[in-house]
Every structure is written in C-alpha cells, then in structure tokens.
Design a protein around this motif. Structure first.
Motif, PDB file in Angstrom:
ATOM      1  N   VAL A  43       0.850  -1.185   0.000  1.00 55.67           N
ATOM      2  CA  VAL A  43       0.000   0.000   0.000  1.00 55.67           C
ATOM      3  C   VAL A  43       0.889   1.241   0.000  1.00 55.67           C
ATOM      4  O   VAL A  43       1.601   1.492   0.971  1.00 55.67           O
ATOM      5  N   PRO A  44       0.883   2.034  -1.084  1.00 51.86           N
ATOM      6  CA  PRO A  44       1.715   3.238  -1.132  1.00 51.86           C
ATOM      7  C   PRO A  44       1.323   4.219  -0.020  1.00 51.86           C
ATOM      8  O   PRO A  44       0.154   4.401   0.288  1.00 51.86           O
ATOM      9  N   LEU A  45       2.330   4.857   0.574  1.00 49.61           N
ATOM     10  CA  LEU A  45       2.111   5.813   1.660  1.00 49.61           C
ATOM     11  C   LEU A  45       1.966   7.230   1.115  1.00 49.61           C
ATOM     12  O   LEU A  45       2.873   7.731   0.458  1.00 49.61           O
ATOM     13  N   GLY A  46       0.855   7.879   1.379  1.00 50.96           N
ATOM     14  CA  GLY A  46       0.654   9.274   1.013  1.00 50.96           C
ATOM     15  C   GLY A  46       0.216   9.486  -0.417  1.00 50.96           C
ATOM     16  O   GLY A  46       0.063   8.553  -1.202  1.00 50.96           O
ATOM     17  N   ASP A  47       0.027  10.786  -0.758  1.00 51.16           N
ATOM     18  CA  ASP A  47      -0.394  11.176  -2.100  1.00 51.16           C
ATOM     19  C   ASP A  47       0.732  11.036  -3.120  1.00 51.16           C
ATOM     20  O   ASP A  47       0.484  10.804  -4.292  1.00 51.16           O
ATOM     21  N   ARG A  48       1.963  11.243  -2.651  1.00 57.14           N
ATOM     22  CA  ARG A  48       3.136  11.119  -3.514  1.00 57.14           C
ATOM     23  C   ARG A  48       4.121  10.167  -2.839  1.00 57.14           C
ATOM     24  O   ARG A  48       5.110  10.594  -2.245  1.00 57.14           O
ATOM     25  N   PRO A  49       3.860   8.873  -2.901  1.00 54.12           N
ATOM     26  CA  PRO A  49       4.689   7.904  -2.163  1.00 54.12           C
ATOM     27  C   PRO A  49       6.130   7.858  -2.669  1.00 54.12           C
ATOM     28  O   PRO A  49       6.389   8.049  -3.855  1.00 54.12           O
TER      29      PRO A  49
END
Length: 169
Positions: A43-49
């Motif tokens: 799961v990518p972290l944040g809006d701009r991983p």
C-alpha cells in the motif's frame, strides 16, 4: 601500555539514557511502519509515495543500523597505574599519561552550557567525554588543556587517579 589491571573502570551506554533511546526507537518504529505498510503490504504511503527503493534504504539505516549502533555505542574510562584510557567506541581511543595531568577535580558541571551537550564535545582547550548526567572529573593537563570525563561516580574516579599518582612516586 602494560597489562596492569585497571584501578577503576566505568562503562556508560547510550542505551541507558531513556530519552535518547525513546528518540532512536521512535524513529525506528516510523521506519518499520513505512516498511511494513508499503513494502510488505503493498500500500503506497501518502499522495506522492516514495519509491520502494528509498523506503528500503531509510528502513535499513534508520530502522535497523541506527538503533543497533546506539545499542553498541558506549564510553569506557579506565584508570591504570600509568595512564587513563578513554574509549568512546568507535570514535575515540585516547590515552592520557599520568605525567601529563597537573590537576584533578571531581565536580558538578553543566554539559549544555559548558560543552554544548553530551557525547564528545568541546571547543578550544576544553573537551568533554560524557554520555549523560552532570557529574564528572575534570583533568587539567600540564599544557593547560582541560578534559572533562563524565562519570556516575566522580569521587571514585578521582580517587583512583590519585591512587595511580601515589603509586608512581
């Protein structure tokens, strides 16, 4: 240096300083959380991983290496009949021959104001080797330089230095 047993030996570890370990382990926990969420969970972290490679690098250094380094880091002070040894693993390995010492004083000091904090600190002709606390032994060398050795037992450390001096005469 001879193999004489030390008259005094004190080991101080950063892992015994609760607020330092709280910071180190807090930083490590954040890196582990990012690693588990993005790398393990996908799961990518944040809006701009950050790229997975960057997450892995930060996890390795701040989640593994940095905490292990702080668990290993320590200050060792030994008084032997011929010299005082100061080891701040892995940075410093200093031997102070007793003949270079002009004065010894066990005292309370102010690490932040006098030396800028804890660790290997100082400026000019003054240096401190300490891990925590505000007590230690200040050595004045014959050339005017001063060395503060942080200690939880300053009276015992100063006593061992005096005993070593007495044994030389």
């Amino acid at each position: 240096m001879t193999n004489n047993p030390p008259l005094y030996r004190e080991v101080q570890r950063w892992r015994d300083v609760w607020w330092v370990m709280l910071l180190v382990l807090g930083l490590a926990a954040m890196q582990w959380w990012g690693f588990i969420v993005q790398i393990v969970g996908g799961v990518p972290l944040g809006d701009r991983p950050a790229p997975d490679g960057m997450i892995l690098v930060f996890w390795f250094f701040f989640g593994l290496a940095f905490p292990l380094f702080f668990m290993w880091l320590h200050l060792l002070v030994e008084v032997r009949p011929e010299a005082i040894t100061v080891r701040y693993r892995p940075f410093i390995n200093r031997v102070i021959p007793l003949g270079e010492i002009a004065h010894v004083e066990a005292r309370v000091y102010r690490p932040l104001l006098e030396f800028g904090g804890w660790g290997v600190r100082g400026w000019g002709k003054r240096v401190a080797y300490n891990v925590s606390g505000n007590t230690g032994v200040e050595l004045t060398l014959v050339d005017g330089r001063r060395i503060m050795l942080g200690s939880r037992q300053p009276a015992e450390l100063a006593g061992a230095i005096y005993k070593a001096w007495a044994g030389r005469h």
